[in-house]
Design a protein around this motif. Structure first.
Motif, mmCIF file in Angstrom:
data_model
loop_
_atom_site.group_PDB
_atom_site.id
_atom_site.type_symbol
_atom_site.label_atom_id
_atom_site.label_comp_id
_atom_site.label_asym_id
_atom_site.label_seq_id
_atom_site.Cartn_x
_atom_site.Cartn_y
_atom_site.Cartn_z
ATOM 1 N N ARG A 3 26.467 25.986 -18.576
ATOM 2 C CA ARG A 3 26.252 26.545 -19.911
ATOM 3 C C ARG A 3 26.218 25.439 -20.959
ATOM 4 N N ALA A 4 27.182 24.519 -20.895
ATOM 5 C CA ALA A 4 27.236 23.430 -21.868
ATOM 6 C C ALA A 4 26.046 22.490 -21.722
ATOM 7 N N ILE A 5 25.648 22.208 -20.483
ATOM 8 C CA ILE A 5 24.536 21.284 -20.247
ATOM 9 C C ILE A 5 23.223 21.881 -20.722
ATOM 10 N N ALA A 6 22.962 23.146 -20.361
ATOM 11 C CA ALA A 6 21.685 23.779 -20.703
ATOM 12 C C ALA A 6 21.533 24.001 -22.197
ATOM 13 N N ALA A 7 22.652 24.165 -22.920
ATOM 14 C CA ALA A 7 22.585 24.414 -24.362
ATOM 15 C C ALA A 7 22.298 23.151 -25.168
ATOM 16 N N ALA A 8 22.465 21.975 -24.570
ATOM 17 C CA ALA A 8 22.251 20.713 -25.282
ATOM 18 C C ALA A 8 20.777 20.325 -25.239
ATOM 19 N N SER A 9 20.389 19.483 -26.193
ATOM 20 C CA SER A 9 19.008 18.998 -26.226
ATOM 21 C C SER A 9 18.791 17.948 -25.140
ATOM 22 N N LEU A 10 17.520 17.686 -24.811
ATOM 23 C CA LEU A 10 17.213 16.704 -23.775
ATOM 24 C C LEU A 10 17.683 15.306 -24.166
ATOM 25 N N GLU A 11 17.592 14.980 -25.463
ATOM 26 C CA GLU A 11 18.039 13.658 -25.909
ATOM 27 C C GLU A 11 19.532 13.491 -25.689
ATOM 28 N N GLU A 12 20.295 14.546 -26.007
ATOM 29 C CA GLU A 12 21.742 14.487 -25.789
ATOM 30 C C GLU A 12 22.054 14.404 -24.297
ATOM 31 N N GLN A 13 21.316 15.152 -23.477
ATOM 32 C CA GLN A 13 21.530 15.098 -22.033
ATOM 33 C C GLN A 13 21.254 13.698 -21.486
ATOM 34 N N LYS A 14 20.196 13.055 -21.998
ATOM 35 C CA LYS A 14 19.864 11.711 -21.534
ATOM 36 C C LYS A 14 20.996 10.731 -21.817
ATOM 37 N N GLU A 15 21.560 10.792 -23.035
ATOM 38 C CA GLU A 15 22.618 9.859 -23.417
ATOM 39 C C GLU A 15 23.852 10.045 -22.548
ATOM 40 N N VAL A 16 24.236 11.292 -22.306
ATOM 41 C CA VAL A 16 25.430 11.554 -21.496
ATOM 42 C C VAL A 16 25.172 11.205 -20.032
ATOM 43 N N TRP A 17 23.948 11.478 -19.550
ATOM 44 C CA TRP A 17 23.632 11.179 -18.153
ATOM 45 C C TRP A 17 23.673 9.684 -17.880
ATOM 46 N N LYS A 18 23.297 8.872 -18.870
ATOM 47 C CA LYS A 18 23.363 7.418 -18.700
ATOM 48 C C LYS A 18 24.786 6.964 -18.397
ATOM 49 N N ALA A 19 25.750 7.617 -19.040
ATOM 50 C CA ALA A 19 27.145 7.205 -18.876
ATOM 51 C C ALA A 19 27.787 7.772 -17.610
ATOM 52 N N HIS A 20 27.259 8.880 -17.090
ATOM 53 C CA HIS A 20 27.940 9.557 -15.978
ATOM 54 C C HIS A 20 27.066 9.767 -14.745
ATOM 55 N N LYS A 21 25.883 9.175 -14.698
ATOM 56 C CA LYS A 21 25.018 9.397 -13.539
ATOM 57 C C LYS A 21 25.625 8.729 -12.300
ATOM 58 N N PRO A 22 25.306 9.256 -11.102
ATOM 59 C CA PRO A 22 25.934 8.733 -9.878
ATOM 60 C C PRO A 22 25.470 7.324 -9.547
ATOM 61 N N THR A 23 26.292 6.626 -8.821
ATOM 62 C CA THR A 23 25.976 5.271 -8.351
ATOM 63 C C THR A 23 26.117 5.235 -6.832
ATOM 64 N N LYS A 24 25.711 4.128 -6.246
ATOM 65 C CA LYS A 24 25.842 3.993 -4.792
ATOM 66 C C LYS A 24 27.304 4.032 -4.372
ATOM 67 N N GLY A 25 28.163 3.434 -5.189
ATOM 68 C CA GLY A 25 29.584 3.446 -4.859
ATOM 69 C C GLY A 25 30.247 4.786 -5.101
ATOM 70 N N ASP A 26 29.717 5.552 -6.050
ATOM 71 C CA ASP A 26 30.292 6.859 -6.387
ATOM 72 C C ASP A 26 29.153 7.859 -6.551
ATOM 73 N N PRO A 27 28.666 8.434 -5.461
ATOM 74 C CA PRO A 27 27.515 9.340 -5.546
ATOM 75 C C PRO A 27 27.841 10.714 -6.119
ATOM 76 N N GLN A 28 29.116 11.022 -6.276
ATOM 77 C CA GLN A 28 29.517 12.330 -6.797
ATOM 78 C C GLN A 28 29.541 12.290 -8.323
ATOM 79 N N VAL A 29 28.936 13.280 -8.946
ATOM 80 C CA VAL A 29 28.899 13.338 -10.413
ATOM 81 C C VAL A 29 30.113 14.097 -10.939
ATOM 82 N N SER A 30 30.727 13.572 -11.974
ATOM 83 C CA SER A 30 31.812 14.291 -12.644
ATOM 84 C C SER A 30 31.182 15.246 -13.661
#
Length: 565
Positions: free
Chosen positions: A164-191
């Motif tokens: 609900r929180a993710i879908a209600a945000a704009s794409l620009e806001e989603q992009k900024e937050v995804w940059k900080a929390h996107k998965p990595t090879k060492g941690d493939p699980q997203v918080s």
């Protein structure tokens, strides 16, 4: 294998079919609606009837045939295959097990693709036996950031509250937050909790609004429907908190009772009543007062309170005695500039002050006076108001270092001293609404050097949205812009007018409050030590001369004056 068109009523059930349990009524209703809308997409598979019969036995597609009959179809396409030795038992089992549910993300994207191909939400809802509200919800999810959807499709799915929180945000806001929390090879699980927490915004719901459409339009409030909420409740909301609270405040002002007051609440949500007021929990009397206030959710609430009876003084009439009780209850209107606006003014003032300190002509005596004034600011620890991480005066050594020559001697010319003094002033003086605020001295300093001329244009959407309706209409007085019926339209007209111009709100000017300055001067002035039998804060008995490093303080002050001369 042969394709034939037959009457579905002529087909016979396979006694060896793998799926014997009945399907749910909801699943049957969905299949029936789909067949009515688009027909049978995948033809049932049948085999010739054994034992000399001339009919066909269903191998796969019993539910499709049943719902085709319910839909009233006269003819359906079937695939005729050779009869298996086991009667099609293995084929039926393998097909049933091999079927896999469609990935939710694929379903969301498929619905959005149908809309792009010309299908309406109503038609899709009929075909899938879903409500239009559910189709809108799935379309909203389909427009989440593609990178997030790709990761969700792998099986790492957030819960519904996070979606609900993710879908209600704009794409620009989603992009900024995804940059900080996107998965990595060492941690493939997203918080997903962290992602949703970074996108969640305060919501003000339409069901909590006391104002009507007139004030809603005046404040430019647009309701957004929460498609994740239950369909039987009003889930419309807005994230424009300032506009919502402004409309609520104006509604309270318009509907304030005769003996009413618009009260404030503290940080715990408790109402601040006038001094000595007693809250009335029972039935109020005619002489009692009403306090209207906004709770933490922005709802208009009210309570009753009673003021103590005023004692009649000798020689005063009853009318005179009752005057004080009425004077206590005073409605507090909404401030012209909100707290966010005050913070913006502080930032703009600080930028203008620093620009003036860098470029404006300043006499030497004024410059030295400002330096003394700067270190008298209430923020002097020093926490710098300049940009960057410069708390506790970490930039001051670089200014002092310019006053030394290459050999380490304390030597400088006048221009170097002036540059260093300006740099120190910039790092000290601040009008920002945080720990770095210098207080009234920064306003006096800005007035002394003409910092008003360096204030940026405040005729922007961000700042004008912080003004109340009266303050906004007052800003139109020296312009050709006329106030509109809607606050939103007035603000838009002012923004357009000042797009190429320059607007400074009077509250942002460097004009020191007379009463505040007088209070500061009285508090900061040097006063003589009053006679007292006890020691003062320095441990010196009153009436005795203060001694610093073996010398009386009055002698030191006289020495400072001689040195200055």
């Amino acid at each position: 294998m042969e394709l034939k068109f037959v009457d579905p009523r002529s087909l016979k059930d396979n006694p060896d079919k793998a799926r014997r349990s009945k399907s749910s009524p909801q699943a049957d209703a969905l299949l029936l609606a789909t067949i009515k809308a688009v027909g049978i997409v995948q033809p049932p598979i049948v085999a010739a009837e054994a034992d000399g019969g001339n009919g066909f036995v269903i191998d796969e597609g019993h539910r499709r045939v049943k719902q085709a009959i319910a839909a009233g179809l006269e003819e359906v396409a079937v695939l005729v295959v050779p009869r298996a030795e086991d009667g099609g038992a293995m084929r039926s089992l393998v097909t049933t097990i091999a079927h896999e549910q469609l990935n939710p993300v694929d379903q969301w994207r498929a619905i959005e693709r149908l809309v792009a191909l010309g299908w309406t939400e109503e038609a899709i809802g009929i075909a899938l036996a879903q409500s239009v509200r559910q189709i809108k919800k799935l379309r909203l999810l389909a427009n989440v950031l593609p990178a997030m959807l790709d990761h969700m499709a792998k099986g790492d799915m957030p819960d519904e509250r996070q979606l609900r929180a993710i879908a209600a945000a704009s794409l620009e806001e989603q992009k900024e937050v995804w940059k900080a929390h996107k998965p990595t090879k060492g941690d493939p699980q997203v918080s997903w909790w962290a992602v949703a927490n970074g996108l969640v915004k305060t919501r003000m719901y339409a069901r909590d609004a006391s104002f009507g459409d007139d004030l809603r339009e005046a404040y430019g409030i647009a309701w957004v429907e929460d498609l994740f909420a239950p369909a039987d409740q009003d889930s419309r909301y807005t994230t424009d908190v300032e506009a919502f609270l402004g409309a609520q405040q104006e509604w309270m002002t318009q509907h304030l009772p005769k003996k009413g007051v618009i009260a404030e609440t503290n940080s715990w949500g408790e109402v601040k009543l006038p001094p000595k007021a007693e809250r009335v929990y029972g039935t109020p009397k005619k002489s009692d007062h009403t306090a209207m206030y906004l709770d933490r959710e922005g709802k208009v609430k009210s309570l009753h309170f009673r003021m103590p009876e005023t004692k009649k003084a000798k020689g005063k009439s009853a009318e005179d005695a009752g005057g004080d009780d009425e004077a206590i209850v005073v409605s507090k209107p909404r401030p012209d500039v909100t707290r966010k606006g005050i913070e913006m003014i502080g930032d703009l003032r600080t930028d203008a002050l620093h620009e003036a300190l860098s470029r404006a002509p300043i006499e030497d005596d004024t410059l030295m006076a400002l330096l003394v004034l700067a270190f008298a600011g209430q923020n002097v620890r020093v926490d710098s108001g300049a940009g960057g991480d410069h708390g506790f005066g970490r930039r001051f050594p670089r200014h002092a270092a310019t006053l030394f020559d290459a050999e380490g001697k304390f030597a400088f010319d006048t221009d170097t001293l002036r540059i260093a003094a300006r740099g120190v002033l910039i790092d000290v003086l601040s009008c920002r609404e945080n720990i770095s605020k210098s207080g009234i001295v920064s306003i006096v300093a800005g007035s002394a050097i003409g910092a008003d001329g360096f204030l940026a244009n405040m005729g922007t959407e961000d700042f004008l949205s912080c003004l109340s309706r009266p303050a906004l209409e007052t800003s139109c007085s020296d312009t050709p812009v006329l106030p509109r019926a809607r606050v939103k339209d007035t603000r838009a007209a002012l923004v357009e007018h000042f797009r190429e111009g320059h607007f400074v709100h009077p509250a942002a000017l460097f004009a020191a409050d007379g009463a505040g300055l007088a209070e500061w001067l009285a508090k900061s002035a040097v006063t003589e030590v009053e006679d007292d039998d006890g020691p003062d804060e320095e441990g010196v008995v009153a009436g005795e001369d203060r001694v610093v490093d073996g010398a009386p303080t009055d002698e030191l002050e006289e020495g400072y004056r001689e040195a200055a001369e």
